[in-house]
Design an enzyme around this catalytic site. Sequence first.
Site, short mmCIF file in Angstrom:
data_model
loop_
_atom_site.label_atom_id
_atom_site.label_comp_id
_atom_site.label_asym_id
_atom_site.label_seq_id
_atom_site.Cartn_x
_atom_site.Cartn_y
_atom_site.Cartn_z
CB CYS A 28 -0.98 -0.04 1.07
SG CYS A 28 -0.46 -0.08 2.70
CG MET A 29 -0.66 4.83 0.18
SD MET A 29 -1.21 6.85 -0.10
CE MET A 29 0.14 7.68 0.24
#
Length: 198
Positions: A28-29
């Site tokens: 993810c980020m």
Amino acid sequence: MSKKYEKLAQDIVEKVGGSENVSTLTHCMTRLRFALNQNKKADQDAIKALDGVIDAIESGGQFQVVIGTHVEEVYEEVVKYIKHAENIDDKLSNEKNVSVFGKLIDFISGTFSPIVPAIAGAGMIKALLALLILFNVVSKASQTYYVINFMSDAIFYFLPFLLAYSAANKLKMQPCTGTCVGGDIASSESGPIANCGQ
């Protein structure tokens, strides 16, 4: 591609139990998200101690290594040290060790993660606007107020489209198709899009 994170990638793969222990890998980020064949093989404390790793946690049936905003660069290096890299995918639907709830959480987090910075930015603009009003720099009747307020609200006006685009990427479908579906859903609700022809 830079080799800056090569050693870190090697250490992470080794300490999660080796490439043979990795079932799927995505990111993810800020985090590498591993679905491991056996979570007990992962040395959580050793991973936490690595230079370049912020934290390591088990959540939603996944072993997550928190890297930071440069996670994509680390991910690209980690993939090189996993023998079955061509089979790595972010679809966890076939994993027996991941619960339905875990899959749902993974989908929701994977859909919203790319949009979080934009929402955070909108919140910061809202906070700035509140300060400007508090200190009488601008008034609610001024054009400056309307422009700044519009900037902060823009993300929410287009949120259905952004969510549809992000969800389409997560589901491995054409982003444009997903965005069109999001637009269709938005236009069926009451609002500027639905009322534009009236």
